[in-house]
Each structure stands twice: as structure tokens, then as C-alpha cells.
Design a protein around this motif. Structure first.
Motif, PDB file in Angstrom:
ATOM      1  N   ASP A 230      -4.851  -0.309   0.752  1.00 31.05           N
ATOM      2  CA  ASP A 230      -4.524  -1.596   1.369  1.00 31.05           C
ATOM      3  C   ASP A 230      -3.548  -2.321   0.462  1.00 31.05           C
ATOM      4  O   ASP A 230      -3.434  -2.022  -0.741  1.00 31.05           O
ATOM      5  CB  ASP A 230      -5.796  -2.426   1.556  1.00 31.05           C
TER       6      ASP A 230
ATOM      7  N   GLN B  39      -3.971   3.469  -3.510  1.00 28.17           N
ATOM      8  CA  GLN B  39      -4.231   2.263  -2.720  1.00 28.17           C
ATOM      9  C   GLN B  39      -4.465   2.613  -1.258  1.00 28.17           C
ATOM     10  O   GLN B  39      -3.829   3.510  -0.717  1.00 28.17           O
ATOM     11  CB  GLN B  39      -3.032   1.308  -2.794  1.00 28.17           C
TER      12      GLN B  39
ATOM     13  N   THR C 179       0.833  -1.197   0.000  1.00 22.29           N
ATOM     14  CA  THR C 179       0.000   0.000   0.000  1.00 22.29           C
ATOM     15  C   THR C 179       0.865   1.243   0.000  1.00 22.29           C
ATOM     16  O   THR C 179       1.994   1.233   0.456  1.00 22.29           O
ATOM     17  CB  THR C 179      -0.921   0.006   1.231  1.00 22.29           C
TER      18      THR C 179
END
Length: 820
Positions: free
Chosen positions: A675, A673, A472
């Protein structure tokens, strides 16, 4: 009674000019010879009571009569005297009066004094009238001026004259704009016109500019305006009072600057970005050219001074900014190493951790300049005339040096500038230190995670695989997603993907534990549901062990998810189970994408529900995708939308797996992102019938010889004559062991893919044990010999019993043999 220090007469009597002022006449002997009605109203004595009496009877303190005589004597040589006196009322109370004593004489040259008095309690303005008023206005620390209705100076005091730097006689009768070009006089005159029109005063109007008193330095002023009216209320002009509030303004500016710096610097946990943010912020607010240099160890996230011997002063340019595009005055590019003369203030700041201010850069008084020809040329070319060097230090440890230079700014740096620079740099140093610590932890976490993730995936000939792992981009940087491909016995392949809660070192360490546990349990050839049950027990135990001592680790391991699948290339079946993880995507040979409805087990560590396995067919030409939820779910995308987008991309299953992996990532991860993302694509390959041979054997010891012959004949058919001798021994020992210690039926199976596999199954669940025979024993060496002659061997249990297997490397693919 106290007589105040008298003021020089100027003919201005203020309130004494009023007709109702109390007055008395005193002769040369101090006897009252004249008394007015106003005097009677003031002190209560009628004329009959006071005339021909000594004036000392009117004093509040008769003992001060000698002082009154001194005043009388002084009045003999002066025209008048004024001051404050305490008088005694007829009823005995004290009355504070303001006196004006004026000398008189008649035609016979007889002397007398006219004494005028006013009650201060009824006319307090006396205190600021006459000489007192003049002194108050002239010597006031506030600048004061009176302007006519057409805004021309009529009067000003000494303070305002000093503020402007223009003599009074050159300003009286003129407009403000004619003598103060450095101020926004249009705005000031607009304020005064508004006051003249409305009569409403303006209080604490602030403005900045320069005056002839200090033409090279901007000052701040606070001014109040009010209208002057005659008794009928008609405007006579406007008065303004102002004071220099430069110190207050600078203090406020410093606070505002530091507050803004907190918002603009340190927004990232990147050392270089933070250094550049400091340089960007300081130009042009504080300097014309700023450089930020950091120790090389700091740039790498290491502790200052942790490098090799002699590296304590290895410094690199981390950021720089200038009022000139491209920083042409810099002799070192960003990233370049610094080699400053040891006699320079720069080196002194680095070595001692103290700031240095050089208001004037002069090669004559700063010989270190000549020791660095490149810098000397730059200083001369760009007119660098003032500089400061401030250490970036945290807890007494120097991380680097920030340099501030002025070129086009005409004012040299002052102590106040150095104080501001030190405060700004000290805050930036904390942000740099935070970024350095983050860099170190992030690098450690990434290294740990890379070491824990598989370095290379190998599905053998039964499974073609490809993967992607994308950490991430949030601050934590490292997460706990993982995947693996594990080769099992019987040419089977296990696929696993998992997700640990959280980010950072704790998540990465937890991921490594779970991945190692899965590999260990997979080596025991457990079915997927049993493997997850054992993994769940492990997580519960870890949570109990770490719950009190290490809550972050306990939180990371609790609630982890996992999907475990086992593909058998012989039967083309895939058995899988999941623990709170998204289901896999399966693409049929025709390109249809489905998400099998697997039993949804709970996340690991809850221990509430059992895990169940499901079995699906994966014929030749199909594809299976395992992934973590970061691929299909985000803060702005629902999981169903993500699954639909994944289905659309996987429909292109004819692409090579590496290209298909890239297509999935590029199409689904279109935004930032939130995660980690793990993706594992696998294309299974079935083993043809020509690669498998099996025989059912009776439970008769005599069949062992026949089993050896069948095995050798099959090896010759496969062109593996070199393995015949070893395989004869392996088959003999495994079949003998099954007949002696197991129960029928007994079955021998040989599989040829990237290894040669020999399997013997029976209906018994008795676990084989490799013995250690003594030198005098005649038996007990069978499994020991198998272990020594094969790559690996083991046992797996089925619903019908157990299978003992052994693997050999094919000729030309010999690996490390021995061991179980």
C-alpha cells in the motif's frame, strides 16, 4: 467372380502348407478328376457329386468362367498362381477362399493342375501370408525389424533401412549400436530385453536422435516392441515397429515452448524487462543470439509514430542475449540506437511489418552485409550463418524487431522455425504493448499525483515539518494517500493526512479532489469536526453523482479516511478530528510516545455518525506524527506490531526531522509494500509572550484613536516602524467596524511571527461584508482599504463570537499583497 492380380511366386505358401488344406485336381479340359475330404468339408460336395464335372460349377459366378480360362492359360506358362476367389457351397452360399494353383504333369506329359484352397473366414492370416505378407512387410510405411534373442538383426523392411541410412547387408547379423551411433541404443536394447524376459509388449516408446540418413538433424521416433514365440511359447526373438514422428514431436515441442514462454515472459509491466525476457527465453531454445529492438516512442510509453517528424524509425536496443557471456557478437549495447542499412532485411521487417528468413547469411547473396562493416566483421568472426527477423506488431502497428541468429547450432533456420518465432514474438508483442500502456498510465498517474501533492511544505515559524511519500510497488503503482500543511489565520497551522481507497488514476484524481476541498474548507477557518462534516457531505454528493456513470471513482471516494489537526502556537493546543483514520503519534518533550484516544469518526461518505474534535497540548519540544495505514499495517504484520515499532523509532525525537523521517521509513518498511505510505512529522514551536500583544477595548468610538496609538507603540517596540502607517489604518478600520456593527467586548491582538497579524474580536456573529462604495459615498470603504493594503484578510468564528484579521508581510519578506 473377380480374380485378384496374381503375385510372383516365391515358394512360400503359408497356410497352404498345412495338411488339412482342401485340394482338388483339374485336368487340361477343366474337369475335376481329384477330390479330397477337406474339399468336401469346405464346399459340401462329395466326391461322387463333383468328379468328372467341370470345375466352373464350383465358382460362385458361373459367368466368370471365361476369366477362369484365362487363369488356366496363364498357369500353362507359370508354375503357380495365387489369389482370392469366391466359391459356391453345395447349399448355395458363397465361400471366400484363398487359392493356390500349381501345374502338374505325368510321364505321358499330360497336363493337370493341383488346386489348393483355404477358407478365409477360418484362417484370416492367409491374407498376410506368402506374397501378400511379404509385400505388406516390405512396403509398410512403418519401419519393421526382427532381432534374435541376442539382439542381432535377422530381418528388416525397406522403410527401416531408409530410416537408418545404412544398407541392409551391413546391419543384418549385427547389434543396433554398431550401426546407429546417433541413438541411445542402450535404452532401446534395455526395452527389448525386458520384452524378451516378460513377454509384455512395449507400445509407443518415444526417443530422439540422429541417424546416417540425416546426420545433422535430430528426429523423433515412436517404436513398439513385442516378442516372437514358437508354438510351445519359447521366445524366438523380438520384433519392433517404428515410425518417424518428428513432425508430431516438433508440434508438441512448439506448444510446450509457447506455454513456457507465457509463464516466463511478461511477468512485469516493464517494457525493457519484457524485451529482455524474450531474448533470455529464446536463447538457446531457438537461436544462439537474439536481439530485441523497440521504437523509442514505445520505450517511453508513447504510441508508435507519436514522436517528432522523422522519428518513426528511431529504434533502440531493448534487450539481447547470447550463448556467449556478455554478448560479444553484438555491435550495439543495450539502450543504444539502431542504424540498419535500408536495404537490409532488418529495415524491411520494420518498414513492412513482415518476417524475413535468410537460411544462409552469405555476403555474396546478401550485399546489405557489406554496407555495415561492423556487423560484417561480427558475422564473419562468430560464424553467423542463418538469421530471422520478426516484427513485434500489435493490431497492425509495428513496435520493434526481434532478430534471431544461429552460430554454433549447425542447422540453418527453416520455415517451421520462422513460424515458431512469429508465434513467440506475436505473444511477446502483446506483453510489450501491455507494458507500454501501463508505462504511459503509470507515468500519467505519477505526474498527476505529483501535481496534486504539495510541492513544498511550509509550517512557518510555528511549525517545523518533514514528510515522506512512498508509492506502493504493486502493479497499480499509484495510490490515493495525501498530506498537507496549511497556514491558517492567527499564526495557526493545519496538518492533514488522508487515504483514498484503491490505486491508479482514479485514486489519484479522487485524492486531488479531496485535498482541494480540504484546502478550501480550511481557508474558511472551520473547526476540525465541522471541516470533516463538510468533507463527508462532499464525498456523499460525489458518490451519488458518479455511482452510475463511473463506478471506480465512486468506489475510490467512498470510504476515504482523513485526519485533520489545527495547532495554535499562542495557546500551544492542537485540536483534531478524524474520519476512520489511524490516530496520530505524539512525542512529549521527555521522549514518551503516545497515541491519543481521539473520537473515532466513520470513514468519509458513510454519513452515519457525527465527527468530534479533541484537544491536546503540544508544548515546546514535543512532536506529532501523522501517517497512513500503509506504514504500520501489511499482509504479514499486525497493526499493533506496527504501532509498537513506530513508537520505538519516534522515541528518538531529538533527531533532525529529515533524519527521523528516514529512520521511520527504514525501520518500518522492511518488506515489499502492499500500500502507499504517507508520513508527516511536525515539531511545533510556541510563540513567546514577547511576540503577542493584546488589549481589551470599550465599545466607544473614541477609543479608536487610542487603539491606533497602542498599535504604533507596539510596532516601535518590535522594530517595525515601517509598518506603522499601514497598521494604523488597518487597526482603525477593524476596531471601528467592530464597535459599529458588533457587540462588546472588543479585543485587539497583534502577533509577530513570520508576518504581522492584527486581530479584532467581538461577541457578534454578524459576518462582515466588503462593500463597493460609489464615488459620491462618504463611507463604506473600510474593508476595501484593508484588503488593498494587506497581504490577506478574513473572518473566523469562535464560541465567543468572531475575529476579523489581517496579515502584513514583514519588511524584507514582502509577498504578493491584496485580495482576500
Amino acid at each position: 467372380m473377380m480374380f485378384p492380380r496374381e503375385a510372383e511366386p516365391d515358394g512360400t505358401h503359408g497356410p497352404f502348407e498345412a495338411a488339412n488344406v482342401a485340394a482338388a485336381v483339374i485336368d487340361a479340359k477343366g474337369t475335376v478328376i481329384g477330390w479330397t475330404g477337406a474339399a468336401e468339408r469346405l464346399l459340401g460336395y462329395g466326391a461322387a457329386e463333383i468328379l468328372d464335372r467341370s470345375a466352373t460349377a464350383l465358382l460362385a459366378s458361373p459367368e466368370d468362367a471365361s476369366r477362369a480360362a484365362g487363369v488356366a492359360k496363364a498357369c500353362g506358362t507359370r508354375e503357380s498362381w495365387g489369389g482370392l476367389v469366391g466359391a459356391r457351397h453345395r447349399d448355395g452360399h458363397r465361400v471366400e477362399v484363398g487359392l493356390r494353383v500349381t501345374a502338374m504333369s505325368d510321364t505321358d506329359d499330360r497336363r493337370a493342375w493341383l488346386v489348393s484352397a483355404i477358407d478365409l473366414s477360418k484362417a484370416p492370416t492367409w491374407a498376410v501370408s506368402g506374397e501378400v505378407l511379404e509385400g505388406f512387410l516390405t512396403r509398410s510405411p512403418l519401419g519393421m525389424a526382427v532381432l534374435s534373442p541376442d539382439l542381432r538383426y535377422v530381418w528388416m523392411n525397406d522403410t527401416l533401412e531408409r530410416y537408418g541410412g545404412v544398407p541392409r547387408d551391413q546391419r543384418l547379423g549385427r547389434r543396433m549400436s554398431e550401426s546407429l551411433p546417433g541413438l541411445n541404443t542402450d535404452a532401446l536394447e534395455a526395452q527389448m530385453r525386458r520384452v524378451l524376459e516378460t513377454g509384455k509388449p512395449v507400445v509407443d516408446y518415444e526417443y530422439r536422435g540422429w541417424t546416417w540418413a540425416d546426420p545433422h538433424q535430430e528426429h523423433a521416433y515412436s517404436t513398439s516392441f513385442f516378442r516372437l514365440d514358437d508354438p510351445e511359447g519359447n521366445p524366438l526373438g523380438v520384433c519392433y515397429m517404428g515410425m518417424d514422428v518428428t513432425d508430431r514431436w516438433r508440434a508438441r515441442e512448439r506448444l510446450a515452448l509457447l506455454s513456457e514462454a507465457s509463464a516466463r515472459i511478461g511477468g512485469t509491466l516493464n517494457v525493457l524487462a519484457t524485451a529482455q525476457e524474450l531474448a533470455d527465453f529464446a536463447v538457446p531454445r531457438l537461436a544462439d543470439f537474439v536481439t530485441v529492438d523497440l521504437l523509442e516512442a514505445v520505450l517511453h510509453g508513447d504510441e508508435p509514430g507519436s514522436g517528432p517528424v522523422g522519428s518513426e524509425y528511431l529504434v533502440r536496443r531493448a534487450g539481447q542475449q547470447s550463448i556467449h557471456v556478455g554478448c560479444p557478437e553484438s555491435v550495439i549495447a543495450t539502450g543504444g540506437s539502431i542504424d540498419a542499412p535500408r536495404s537490409s532485411p532488418y529495415f524491411e521487417t520494420m518498414a513492412n511489418g513482415t518476417a524475413v528468413l535468410e537460411p544462409f547469411l552469405d555476403p555474396v547473396t546478401a550485399p546489405w552485409i557489406s554496407e555495415d562493416p561492423a556487423r560484417a566483421r561480427s558475422i564473419a568472426k562468430f560464424g553467423m550463418h542463418s538469421a530471422m527477423w520478426v516484427p513485434l506488431s500489435v493490431r497492425g502497428t509495428v513496435l520493434g524487431v526481434a532478430s534471431f541468429v544461429r552460430m554454433e547450432h549447425p542447422q540453418p533456420f527453416e520455415e517451421d522455425d520462422l513460424v515458431l518465432a512469429e508465434e513467440l514474438v506475436s505473444r511477446a508483442a502483446v506483453w510489450v504493448e501491455n507494458a507500454r500502456r501501463y508505462t504511459r498510465e503509470h507515468a500519467s498517474a505519477l505526474a498527476l499525483q505529483r501535481s496534486l501533492l504539495p510541492q513544498g511544505l511550509n509550517g512557518g515559524t510555528a511549525m517545523e515539518v518533514a514528510s515522506r511519500y512512498l508509492p506502493t510497488d504493486v502493479r497499480e503503482g499509484v495510490g490515493g494517500d495525501w498530506f498537507d500543511v496549511i497556514q491558517l489565520s492567527g499564526a495557526r497551522v493545519a496538518l492533514v493526512v488522508g487515504d483514498v481507497v484503491g490505486h491508479g488514476l482514479n485514486a489519484a484524481a479522487t485524492m486531488g479532489r479531496l485535498r482541494t476541498a480540504v484546502q478550501t474548507l480550511a481557508d474558511m477557518d472551520l473547526p476540525p469536526d465541522e471541516l470533516l462534516a463538510h468533507l463527508d457531505d462532499l464525498v456523499i454528493r460525489l458518490t451519488e453523482e458518479k455511482g452510475g456513470d463511473d463506478e471506480p471513482i465512486a468506489t475510490a471516494v467512498l470510504g476515504a479516511t482523513c485526519l485533520y489537526a489545527v495547532y495554535d502556537p499562542v495557546t500551544q493546543l492542537c485540536t483534531m478530528a478524524r474520519a476512520g483514520h489511524p490516530p496520530p503519534a505524539v512525542v512529549s518533550p521527555g521522549g514518551k510516545v503516545t497515541f491519543p484516544d481521539l473520537p473515532s469518526g466513520p470513514p468519509l461518505g458513510l454519513g452515519s455518525l457525527p465527527f468530534e474534535s479533541a484537544e491536546i497540548s503540544l508544548p515546546e519540544g514535543s512532536l506529532i506524527a501523522l501517517y497512513t495505514d500503509g506504514l504500520i499495517e501489511s499482509s504479514d504484520q499486525d497493526i499493533d506490531v506496527g504501532l509498537s515499532r513506530l513508537s520505538d523509532v519516534l522515541a528518538q525525537s531529538g533527531l533532525p526531522l529529515e533524519e527521523l523521517c528516514s529512520a521511520v521509513v527504514n525501520n518500518l518498511l522492511t518488506g515489499p509494500q502492499t500500500d502507499d505510505v504517507a508520513l508527516l512529522l511536525a515539531r511545533p514551536h510556541a510563540l513567546g509572550a514577547d511576540r503577542i500583544a493584546s488589549w481589551d477595548l470599550p465599545t466607544d468610538p473614541a477609543i479608536v484613536a487610542s487603539a491606533r496609538e497602542l498599535a504604533v507603540r507596539q510596532l516601535i517596540g518590535w522594530g517595525l516602524d515601517d509598518l506603522a502607517m499601514t497598521t494604523e489604518l488597518v487597526v482603525s478600520e477593524l476596531v471601528t467596524n467592530a464597535i459599529r456593527h458588533g457587540t462588546g467586548p472588543v479585543r485587539l491582538r497583534m502577533i509577530r511571527h513570520d508576518k504581522l497579524i492584527c486581530e479584532v474580536s467581538d461577541a457578534s456573529n454578524t459576518s462582515p461584508r466588503m462593500g463597493h462604495a460609489r464615488t459620491t459615498d462618504e463611507g463604506g470603504r473600510g474593508l476595501f482599504l484593508v484588503a488593498q493594503l494587506t497581504r490577506r484578510w478574513g473572518t473566523r468564528y469562535t464560541q465567543a463570537g468572531k475575529i476579523i484579521w489581517a496579515e502584513q508581510d514583514l519588511p524584507g519578506r514582502k509577498g504578493q499583497g491584496g485580495g482576500s
